[in-house]
Design a protein around this motif. Sequence first.
Motif, PDB file in Angstrom:
ATOM      1  N   THR A  19      39.940  61.821  25.640  1.00 37.64           N
ATOM      2  CA  THR A  19      40.239  61.788  26.960  1.00 37.64           C
ATOM      3  C   THR A  19      38.923  60.818  27.039  1.00 37.64           C
ATOM      4  OG1 THR A  19      39.747  63.392  27.555  1.00 37.64           O
ATOM      5  CG2 THR A  19      42.332  62.982  27.344  1.00 37.64           C
ATOM      6  N   ARG A  20      38.173  61.437  26.429  1.00 38.76           N
ATOM      7  CA  ARG A  20      36.729  60.865  27.052  1.00 38.76           C
ATOM      8  C   ARG A  20      35.808  62.307  27.965  1.00 38.76           C
ATOM      9  NH1 ARG A  20      36.112  59.623  21.702  1.00 38.76           N
ATOM     10  NH2 ARG A  20      36.060  57.919  21.533  1.00 38.76           N
ATOM     11  N   GLU A  21      36.927  63.231  28.299  1.00 48.30           N
ATOM     12  CA  GLU A  21      36.346  64.448  29.809  1.00 48.30           C
ATOM     13  C   GLU A  21      35.334  64.675  29.322  1.00 48.30           C
ATOM     14  OE1 GLU A  21      38.295  67.146  32.900  1.00 48.30           O
ATOM     15  OE2 GLU A  21      39.381  66.503  30.672  1.00 48.30           O
ATOM     16  N   VAL A  22      34.021  65.085  29.592  1.00 50.65           N
ATOM     17  CA  VAL A  22      33.094  65.638  30.008  1.00 50.65           C
ATOM     18  C   VAL A  22      33.457  66.979  29.821  1.00 50.65           C
ATOM     19  CG1 VAL A  22      31.006  66.586  29.954  1.00 50.65           C
ATOM     20  CG2 VAL A  22      31.479  63.925  30.450  1.00 50.65           C
ATOM     21  N   LEU A  23      33.876  68.395  28.819  1.00 46.60           N
ATOM     22  CA  LEU A  23      34.294  69.226  29.001  1.00 46.60           C
ATOM     23  C   LEU A  23      32.655  70.498  29.236  1.00 46.60           C
ATOM     24  CD1 LEU A  23      36.471  69.332  25.959  1.00 46.60           C
ATOM     25  CD2 LEU A  23      37.422  68.702  28.150  1.00 46.60           C
ATOM     26  N   MET A  24      32.091  70.283  28.781  1.00 51.42           N
ATOM     27  CA  MET A  24      30.865  71.058  28.716  1.00 51.42           C
ATOM     28  C   MET A  24      29.666  70.894  28.764  1.00 51.42           C
ATOM     29  SD  MET A  24      32.155  73.821  26.290  1.00 51.42           S
ATOM     30  CE  MET A  24      30.362  74.686  25.851  1.00 51.42           C
ATOM     31  N   VAL A  25      28.244  71.483  29.175  1.00 51.59           N
ATOM     32  CA  VAL A  25      27.058  70.925  28.261  1.00 51.59           C
ATOM     33  C   VAL A  25      26.775  72.507  27.746  1.00 51.59           C
ATOM     34  CG1 VAL A  25      24.839  70.673  28.746  1.00 51.59           C
ATOM     35  CG2 VAL A  25      27.230  69.309  29.882  1.00 51.59           C
ATOM     36  N   ALA A  26      26.323  72.604  26.401  1.00 51.61           N
ATOM     37  CA  ALA A  26      25.783  73.842  25.999  1.00 51.61           C
ATOM     38  C   ALA A  26      24.248  72.929  25.515  1.00 51.61           C
ATOM     39  CB  ALA A  26      26.776  74.468  24.740  1.00 51.61           C
ATOM     40  N   TRP A  27      23.910  74.836  24.425  1.00 49.80           N
ATOM     41  CA  TRP A  27      22.408  74.332  24.010  1.00 49.80           C
ATOM     42  C   TRP A  27      22.894  74.444  22.366  1.00 49.80           C
ATOM     43  CZ3 TRP A  27      17.667  72.300  26.196  1.00 49.80           C
ATOM     44  CH2 TRP A  27      18.263  72.547  27.553  1.00 49.80           C
ATOM     45  N   ALA A  28      22.077  74.299  22.046  1.00 55.99           N
ATOM     46  CA  ALA A  28      21.992  74.365  19.749  1.00 55.99           C
ATOM     47  C   ALA A  28      21.290  74.949  19.489  1.00 55.99           C
ATOM     48  CB  ALA A  28      23.053  73.605  19.335  1.00 55.99           C
ATOM     49  N   ASP A  29      20.190  75.830  18.297  1.00 55.04           N
ATOM     50  CA  ASP A  29      19.927  75.312  18.148  1.00 55.04           C
ATOM     51  C   ASP A  29      20.012  75.509  16.204  1.00 55.04           C
ATOM     52  OD1 ASP A  29      20.453  77.933  16.870  1.00 55.04           O
ATOM     53  OD2 ASP A  29      19.159  78.657  16.993  1.00 55.04           O
ATOM     54  N   LYS A  30      18.738  74.697  15.678  1.00 56.69           N
ATOM     55  CA  LYS A  30      18.944  74.421  13.681  1.00 56.69           C
ATOM     56  C   LYS A  30      20.522  75.486  13.399  1.00 56.69           C
ATOM     57  CE  LYS A  30      15.026  72.271  13.517  1.00 56.69           C
ATOM     58  NZ  LYS A  30      13.921  72.293  12.526  1.00 56.69           N
ATOM     59  N   ALA A  31      20.634  76.236  12.788  1.00 57.08           N
ATOM     60  CA  ALA A  31      21.675  77.346  12.613  1.00 57.08           C
ATOM     61  C   ALA A  31      22.900  77.135  13.295  1.00 57.08           C
ATOM     62  CB  ALA A  31      21.134  78.810  13.171  1.00 57.08           C
ATOM     63  N   ALA A  32      22.773  77.070  14.711  1.00 58.86           N
ATOM     64  CA  ALA A  32      24.436  76.642  15.610  1.00 58.86           C
ATOM     65  C   ALA A  32      24.674  75.532  15.145  1.00 58.86           C
ATOM     66  CB  ALA A  32      24.570  76.810  16.904  1.00 58.86           C
ATOM     67  N   VAL A  33      23.678  73.933  14.513  1.00 59.29           N
ATOM     68  CA  VAL A  33      24.657  72.588  14.628  1.00 59.29           C
ATOM     69  C   VAL A  33      24.941  72.150  13.024  1.00 59.29           C
ATOM     70  CG1 VAL A  33      23.124  70.683  13.855  1.00 59.29           C
ATOM     71  CG2 VAL A  33      22.639  72.078  16.573  1.00 59.29           C
TER      72      VAL A  33
END
Length: 117
Positions: A19-33
């Motif tokens: 749908t292309r709806e924006v669901l959320m914004v979060a943060w990631a570090d290298k390990a999470a990516v």
Amino acid sequence: MELIFQDGLIPVVVQDAETREVLMVAWADKAAVSLTLETGYAHYYSRSRRKIWKKGEESGHLQHVIQIRTDCDADTLLYLVSQSGAACHMGYRSCFYRSLDGTILFDRMIDPKTVYI
């Protein structure tokens, strides 16, 4: 491509792949990516808990990552996901469920008290 992390973190915009709806914004570090790439499920870094978390690990509302994109500066990521259940910990499909004046725009999918005990 070399991603640019500021203070060890990179913002992640999460969008429904269909749908292309924006669901959320979060943060990631290298390990999470790296975990996201390895497992195919969204992982983020919680600044308040100071640890990596898998989206849906408590609620069961997982985000299967279809594609990861980066912006032109390589300092922001876009995860296109297939969302299972509510993306928002308040029980809404999207974290963007209200207008600036506080009007609730969508129905709540779940009562968060039944999921986050």
